[in-house]
Design an enzyme around this catalytic site. Structure first.
Site, mmCIF file in Angstrom:
data_model
loop_
_atom_site.group_PDB
_atom_site.id
_atom_site.type_symbol
_atom_site.label_atom_id
_atom_site.label_comp_id
_atom_site.label_asym_id
_atom_site.label_seq_id
_atom_site.Cartn_x
_atom_site.Cartn_y
_atom_site.Cartn_z
ATOM 1 N N GLY A 127 -15.769 -21.604 -31.114
ATOM 2 C CA GLY A 127 -16.890 -20.834 -31.646
ATOM 3 C C GLY A 127 -16.959 -19.396 -31.185
ATOM 4 O O GLY A 127 -17.807 -18.643 -31.649
ATOM 5 N N PRO A 137 -10.927 -22.962 -28.610
ATOM 6 C CA PRO A 137 -11.021 -21.779 -29.465
ATOM 7 C C PRO A 137 -9.961 -21.773 -30.557
ATOM 8 O O PRO A 137 -8.823 -22.204 -30.337
ATOM 9 C CB PRO A 137 -10.743 -20.646 -28.480
ATOM 10 C CG PRO A 137 -9.814 -21.278 -27.486
ATOM 11 C CD PRO A 137 -10.231 -22.707 -27.351
ATOM 12 N N GLY A 138 -10.333 -21.307 -31.704
ATOM 13 C CA GLY A 138 -9.359 -21.128 -32.787
ATOM 14 C C GLY A 138 -9.397 -19.682 -33.240
ATOM 15 O O GLY A 138 -8.502 -18.883 -32.985
ATOM 16 N N ARG A 139 -10.531 -19.326 -33.863
ATOM 17 C CA ARG A 139 -10.706 -17.983 -34.435
ATOM 18 C C ARG A 139 -10.446 -16.884 -33.398
ATOM 19 O O ARG A 139 -9.770 -15.896 -33.684
ATOM 20 C CB ARG A 139 -12.153 -17.873 -34.940
ATOM 21 C CG ARG A 139 -12.478 -16.598 -35.675
ATOM 22 C CD ARG A 139 -13.990 -16.490 -35.909
ATOM 23 N NE ARG A 139 -14.536 -17.671 -36.527
ATOM 24 C CZ ARG A 139 -14.580 -17.891 -37.834
ATOM 25 N NH1 ARG A 139 -14.125 -16.980 -38.662
ATOM 26 N NH2 ARG A 139 -15.088 -19.007 -38.313
ATOM 27 N N ARG A 155 -11.908 -16.961 -47.487
ATOM 28 C CA ARG A 155 -13.109 -16.683 -46.685
ATOM 29 C C ARG A 155 -14.143 -15.825 -47.416
ATOM 30 O O ARG A 155 -15.328 -16.143 -47.383
ATOM 31 C CB ARG A 155 -12.741 -16.046 -45.335
ATOM 32 C CG ARG A 155 -11.910 -16.975 -44.437
ATOM 33 C CD ARG A 155 -11.774 -16.451 -43.018
ATOM 34 N NE ARG A 155 -13.016 -16.550 -42.309
ATOM 35 C CZ ARG A 155 -13.836 -15.544 -42.067
ATOM 36 N NH1 ARG A 155 -13.510 -14.321 -42.427
ATOM 37 N NH2 ARG A 155 -14.974 -15.742 -41.455
ATOM 38 N N CYS A 192 -8.505 -16.699 -61.929
ATOM 39 C CA CYS A 192 -9.527 -16.756 -62.977
ATOM 40 C C CYS A 192 -10.829 -17.348 -62.457
ATOM 41 O O CYS A 192 -11.215 -18.465 -62.824
ATOM 42 C CB CYS A 192 -9.002 -17.569 -64.157
ATOM 43 S SG CYS A 192 -7.545 -16.810 -64.836
ATOM 44 N N GLU A 193 -11.457 -16.652 -61.543
ATOM 45 C CA GLU A 193 -12.746 -17.028 -60.970
ATOM 46 C C GLU A 193 -13.458 -15.731 -60.617
ATOM 47 O O GLU A 193 -12.849 -14.842 -60.007
ATOM 48 C CB GLU A 193 -12.565 -17.817 -59.651
ATOM 49 C CG GLU A 193 -11.926 -19.158 -59.767
ATOM 50 C CD GLU A 193 -12.832 -20.216 -60.374
ATOM 51 O OE1 GLU A 193 -14.067 -20.058 -60.334
ATOM 52 O OE2 GLU A 193 -12.283 -21.197 -60.912
ATOM 53 N N TYR A 196 -8.150 -19.179 -40.208
ATOM 54 C CA TYR A 196 -8.777 -19.656 -41.451
ATOM 55 C C TYR A 196 -8.331 -18.811 -42.648
ATOM 56 O O TYR A 196 -9.114 -18.550 -43.562
ATOM 57 C CB TYR A 196 -10.314 -19.697 -41.295
ATOM 58 C CG TYR A 196 -10.738 -20.456 -40.065
ATOM 59 C CD1 TYR A 196 -10.560 -21.829 -40.008
ATOM 60 C CD2 TYR A 196 -11.247 -19.815 -38.938
ATOM 61 C CE1 TYR A 196 -10.894 -22.546 -38.863
ATOM 62 C CE2 TYR A 196 -11.581 -20.517 -37.794
ATOM 63 C CZ TYR A 196 -11.398 -21.885 -37.764
ATOM 64 O OH TYR A 196 -11.727 -22.589 -36.629
HETATM 65 C C1 LIG Z 1 -14.598 -29.453 -33.289
HETATM 66 C C2 LIG Z 1 -14.141 -28.054 -33.416
HETATM 67 N N1 LIG Z 1 -13.556 -27.476 -32.356
HETATM 68 C C3 LIG Z 1 -13.112 -26.198 -32.405
HETATM 69 C C4 LIG Z 1 -13.253 -25.440 -33.557
HETATM 70 C C5 LIG Z 1 -12.732 -24.042 -33.558
HETATM 71 O O1 LIG Z 1 -13.750 -23.148 -33.760
HETATM 72 P P1 LIG Z 1 -13.474 -21.595 -33.661
HETATM 73 O O2 LIG Z 1 -12.344 -21.282 -34.558
HETATM 74 O O3 LIG Z 1 -14.733 -20.970 -34.072
HETATM 75 O O4 LIG Z 1 -13.161 -21.303 -32.234
HETATM 76 C C6 LIG Z 1 -13.874 -25.999 -34.679
HETATM 77 C C7 LIG Z 1 -14.049 -25.202 -35.901
HETATM 78 O O5 LIG Z 1 -15.052 -25.166 -36.521
HETATM 79 C C8 LIG Z 1 -14.311 -27.348 -34.614
HETATM 80 O O6 LIG Z 1 -14.892 -27.932 -35.664
#
Ligand SMILES: Cc1ncc(COP(=O)(O)O)c(C=O)c1O
Length: 405
Positions: free
Chosen positions: A232, A267-269, A305, A335-336, A364
């Site tokens: 998050g 973390p991902g984003r 996104r 086509c949207e 994402y």
């Molecule tokens: C369970 C869970 N963990 C981690 C993440 C990664 O979140 P973020 O990319 O915001 O760090 C998500 C994405 O929504 C998630 O659903």
């Protein structure tokens, strides 16, 4: 670091137009060193935490390998993501399996592989894991994903911790499950709690609330020794202020001080977003009343996104220009009407063939791509030091037909 040199847009030592000329457009370009640097920033803000990179953000094999070599563990939300991580060389003991709707097939695969543990999202899933574990003769480690009923300060589509969300187990149900857990008899061992209240969080307060709810349960059930606080951590997409990871650490660390619990973050984003660009080519310049549309060769099939969340990404021309900037819309060929990459962006006058970089799309982006309108998925290029390489080739029209019988 993106910047102009001799009128051309460079990413560190790489001339982006030169890469686009070789692999074609649209194409994704990722900076692997940049991703590893973000991982290190998180590691220094939370020195005691194990960082589980969230594969859903960007699961390109080259990305997984680079982050794995830099010490990351991994958070997978499907059997397919576990499979990718294993194929990239990640040991199953470094993969956690999460997700609200794990099928028997996926659980069976994860249990047989021996993943580090499974984040459980419902009592039904717990029953299913029990049955499968007995049948396989395994004894997995589990964490319960809580729904702390906290409203994350973010876009409603990416808020996951409030009572109306499909995610996690309500606190009273979780307490009930933990009360009934008998580590001697149950074919699994519940060792931890998991909370993830949403993505792109705009304030640390909600995370603190969720943490407090989890700690209250940990205090009641001392066999809970691990706390996964989810992901998050936000990214500033167009220069807007967002809380830093250090601000999250400053709010969270005092509550954890003196406790004998292992901390996990997912973390991902934060790791991937700023380290990806999408290069597109202007196909047509259309003028309608007072609006200018740059119709480019990438759209919602490459980057959904903006259409899905109303997300705003910065746009930079690959060729520097002193020409006067005017407001324009960068739109895709699909086509949207929702197929817009960016509205109302100030750009110098562009012409057919000009290239644009859409910024902060490393998370994402490609993973959410689709082949709608029978559009092949774009190639993905990775930068590593002074070299770059193709990490995923462009799909072909033939590829799109391959699975049809
Ligand atoms: C369970 C869970 N963990 C981690 C993440 C990664 O979140 P973020 O990319 O915001 O760090 C998500 C994405 O929504 C998630 O659903």
């Amino acid at each position: 670091m993106l910047g102009y040199r001799d009128g051309k847009l460079y990413w560190r030592t790489h001339d982006l137009a030169q890469i686009a000329a070789q692999v074609g457009t649209p194409c994704y370009i990722y900076d692997l060193d940049g991703m590893c640097a973000k991982l290190r920033t998180l590691q220094s803000a939370f020195p005691q935490a194990e960082i589980h990179y969230s594969l859903k953000a960007n699961a390109n094999l080259a990305v997984i390998r680079a982050l794995s070599a830099a010490g990351a563990h991994f958070d997978a939300v499907s059997g397919g993501e576990i499979f990718r991580a294993v194929r990239a060389g990640v040991a199953p003991e470094r993969i956690v399996f999460a997700g609200v709707g794990k099928t028997r097939h996926e659980l069976d695969y994860a249990l047989q592989l021996g993943v580090a543990w499974i984040n459980v999202e419902s009592s039904g899933e717990l029953t299913r894991i029990g049955q499968l574990s007995r049948a396989l003769g395994v004894r997995p480690r589990l964490a319960l994903r809580l729904n702390p009923d906290v409203h994350a300060d973010t876009h409603p589509h990416i808020a996951t911790g409030h009572a109306a969300a499909k995610f996690g187990i309500p606190l009273d149900q979780a307490a009930h499950i933990l009360d009934a857990h008998d580590p001697e008899r149950d074919p699994y061992c519940i060792e931890g709690l998991h909370v993830h209240i949403g993505s792109q969080l705009q304030s640390v307060e909600r995370t603190v609330e969720a943490l407090q709810a989890a700690l209250a349960l940990i205090d009641r059930f001392p066999f809970l020794r691990t706390l996964d606080l989810g992901g998050g951590f936000p990214v500033s997409y167009i220069g807007e202020p967002v809380p830093s990871v250090e601000a999250f650490a400053a709010a969270v660390q005092p509550l954890l001080a003196g406790r004998q619990i292992s901390l996990i973050l997912e973390p991902g984003r934060y790791i991937a977003a700023e380290n990806g660009v999408l290069i597109v080519e202007v196909q047509y310049v259309k003028r309608a009343s007072s609006d200018t549309f740059y119709v480019v060769d990438g759209g919602m099939t490459e980057l959904v996104r903006p259409a899905l969340y109303g997300a705003t990404h910065d746009v930079l021309p690959l060729r520097q220009s002193d020409a006067e900037r005017t407001l324009a819309h960068v739109v895709g060929p699909i086509c949207e009407s929702a197929d817009v990459l960016r509205t109302h962006v100030l750009l110098p006058l562009l012409a057919e063939g000009d290239l644009l970089a859409i910024l902060h799309v490393g998370a994402y982006g490609a993973v959410m791509g689709s082949t709608y309108n029978a559009r092949p998925l774009p190639p993905e290029v990775v930068l590593e030091g002074d070299s770059w390489r193709l990490a995923r080739r462009r799909q072909t029209w033939e590829d799109l037909l391959r699975e049809e019988i």
